[in-house]
Design a protein around this motif. Structure first.
Motif, PDB file in Angstrom:
ATOM      1  N   ALA A 107     -47.365  47.788   7.620  1.00 31.64           N
ATOM      2  CA  ALA A 107     -46.859  46.256   7.140  1.00 31.64           C
ATOM      3  C   ALA A 107     -45.357  46.044   6.964  1.00 31.64           C
ATOM      4  O   ALA A 107     -44.897  45.111   7.482  1.00 31.64           O
ATOM      5  CB  ALA A 107     -47.012  46.235   5.507  1.00 31.64           C
ATOM      6  N   ASP A 147     -42.863  42.919   8.449  1.00 34.75           N
ATOM      7  CA  ASP A 147     -42.120  42.268   7.516  1.00 34.75           C
ATOM      8  C   ASP A 147     -43.050  41.641   6.330  1.00 34.75           C
ATOM      9  O   ASP A 147     -42.794  40.529   6.080  1.00 34.75           O
ATOM     10  CB  ASP A 147     -40.967  41.436   8.024  1.00 34.75           C
ATOM     11  CG  ASP A 147     -39.915  41.023   7.042  1.00 34.75           C
ATOM     12  OD1 ASP A 147     -39.720  41.651   5.967  1.00 34.75           O
ATOM     13  OD2 ASP A 147     -39.299  40.116   6.878  1.00 34.75           O
ATOM     14  N   ARG A 148     -44.071  42.459   6.069  1.00 39.38           N
ATOM     15  CA  ARG A 148     -44.852  41.866   4.905  1.00 39.38           C
ATOM     16  C   ARG A 148     -45.365  42.932   4.068  1.00 39.38           C
ATOM     17  O   ARG A 148     -45.455  44.093   4.317  1.00 39.38           O
ATOM     18  CB  ARG A 148     -46.256  41.134   5.362  1.00 39.38           C
ATOM     19  CG  ARG A 148     -46.854  41.864   6.421  1.00 39.38           C
ATOM     20  CD  ARG A 148     -48.337  41.099   7.024  1.00 39.38           C
ATOM     21  NE  ARG A 148     -47.745  40.033   7.958  1.00 39.38           N
ATOM     22  CZ  ARG A 148     -48.584  39.119   8.357  1.00 39.38           C
ATOM     23  NH1 ARG A 148     -49.958  39.374   8.211  1.00 39.38           N
ATOM     24  NH2 ARG A 148     -48.060  38.410   9.237  1.00 39.38           N
ATOM     25  N   SER A 149     -46.092  42.604   2.770  1.00 40.52           N
ATOM     26  CA  SER A 149     -46.850  43.604   2.124  1.00 40.52           C
ATOM     27  C   SER A 149     -48.286  43.924   2.894  1.00 40.52           C
ATOM     28  O   SER A 149     -48.542  43.495   3.610  1.00 40.52           O
ATOM     29  CB  SER A 149     -46.806  43.022   0.564  1.00 40.52           C
ATOM     30  OG  SER A 149     -47.723  42.090   0.570  1.00 40.52           O
ATOM     31  N   PRO A 208     -51.934  41.469   2.699  1.00 39.36           N
ATOM     32  CA  PRO A 208     -52.167  40.351   3.611  1.00 39.36           C
ATOM     33  C   PRO A 208     -52.568  40.954   5.129  1.00 39.36           C
ATOM     34  O   PRO A 208     -52.957  40.071   5.717  1.00 39.36           O
ATOM     35  CB  PRO A 208     -50.926  39.516   3.805  1.00 39.36           C
ATOM     36  CG  PRO A 208     -49.938  39.962   2.812  1.00 39.36           C
ATOM     37  CD  PRO A 208     -50.129  41.377   2.342  1.00 39.36           C
TER      38      PRO A 208
END
Length: 378
Positions: free
Chosen positions: A256, A260-262, A265
């Motif tokens: 993730a 660059d996200r959690s 998603p």
């Protein structure tokens, strides 16, 4: 053949792949455009297998292709084949066929071809009137032994430790020089460690593990779990132990962070590869074979060149039985319909230390020395 409507991209991709395979099969009549042409029925047959098990569908395609190639060489119309023809095919596979096949391989090939004929008999209104495999004697396969290379529990521990060491090495090298190539190898080491722990801790079939998507990870009754479709099409759910979760969580967190996200998603395959175009793909089974054997060689395991992911499934069954887990619980965990299959996976079942004679002798000695036994003798 029209593709099924709907958002299921995996089904659409599988249908395209199977249709392309069927279009190139030798010895079958050309597709006449009808819904029930031989080639379209062959697509439907393999797609049904794919719905139950992708691994089985691939094996069916391979076996049918081999059979139809043989028919072409024999100048035999497969739609007119008789039992004697299938018996000759079985002998050809067992004794020659380019490379002699094991009895289990020949039996599986006959089962695949038989399944295809059964589908045609049911759907061609008499064009194929009988299944010629039905009257063919199958090779005897010993149901109580397995040719899969085994692993002791100590060797499984060596594999797990080697995966940890490789991850530590990849992590250090990436931090020393954070290039894209080194980061990709770091992510691959995280993924491989998580997959190895999943196979070792749950005893899953490799296809059951690699076919998983991220949304197959869920929670149930206080456990974090993995849902999957087992061999035969059964829907299963297994709890994920802390040892597996630790590796999975670390892998998914790094995956993730790379975009660059959690974690929430994220979507796509649970065990992913990244192509040169940046698109996610699904880790392929042959790649796991290569990596596992290299890992085993680095760990100093003598049987490294013969190991397969299935070796870990055998080790799971053996370890569970050695730990005193009842046979029926191991059977349920492995998804076996027949306990005899589970026993075949238990490499330690012939251990003389497990012979019931030992426990019966101990209990007999205890009765002889107990006060009740003494009083009764008086």
């Amino acid at each position: 053949m029209e593709l099924p409507a709907g958002p299921d991209g995996a089904l659409v991709a599988a249908t395209r792949q199977i249709a392309a395979w069927a279009a190139g099969l030798p010895g079958l009549p050309p597709d006449d455009g009808s819904r029930y042409s031989i080639r379209r029925l062959t697509v439907a047959w393999n797609l049904e297998s794919w719905g139950r098990s992708r691994h089985t569908a691939v094996a069916h395609r391979r076996d049918l292709s081999t059979y139809l190639d043989w028919c072409v060489r024999e100048r035999l119309d497969p739609l007119d084949a008789r039992p004697t023809d299938l018996s000759q095919f079985a002998v050809w596979r067992e004794l020659g066929g380019g490379r002699a096949a094991k009895a289990s391989t020949v039996a599986r090939a006959l089962a695949s071809v038989s399944s295809w004929y059964t589908h045609l008999v049911a759907n061609t209104d008499g064009r194929v009137a009988r299944n010629p495999v039905a009257a063919v004697k199958r090779p005897a396969v010993n149901a109580h032994t397995s040719r899969t290379a085994g692993l002791t529990l100590d060797e499984v521990d060596l594999l797990l430790a080697q995966a940890d060491a490789e991850l530590a090495n990849r992590t250090e090298r990436w931090r020393e020089a954070p290039t894209p190539a080194r980061h990709a190898r770091y992510l691959a080491a995280l993924r491989n460690r998580a997959l190895l722990r999943l196979l070792a801790d749950l005893g899953l079939r490799i296809s059951e593990a690699l076919d998983r998507d991220l949304d197959d990870l869920t929670s149930n009754a206080g456990h974090r779990t993995l849902r999957f479709r087992a061999k035969g099409g059964d829907s299963r759910e297994r709890p994920l132990p802390a040892h597996t979760l630790e590796a999975l969580d670390e892998y998914l967190a790094a995956r993730a962070a790379a975009v660059d996200r959690s974690v929430d998603p994220l979507s796509g395959p649970l065990f992913a590869t990244t192509g040169s175009d940046g698109q996610l793909g699904r880790l392929a089974e042959p790649n796991v074979f290569v990596w596992l054997r290299a890992l085993a060689k680095a760990a100093g395991i003598a049987s490294a060149g013969r190991l397969s992911p299935h070796s870990l499934r055998h080790a799971f069954a053996t370890g569970a039985r050695q730990a005193g887990i009842p046979l029926e619980d191991v059977q349920d965990a492995m998804g076996h319909a027949d306990p005899r299959t589970t026993r075949r996976y238990d490499r330690d079942r012939h251990n003389l230390d497990r012979d019931p004679a030992h426990e019966l002798a101990k209990r007999r000695a205890s009765r002889r020395t107990s006060p009740t036994a003494s009083n009764g003798a008086a």
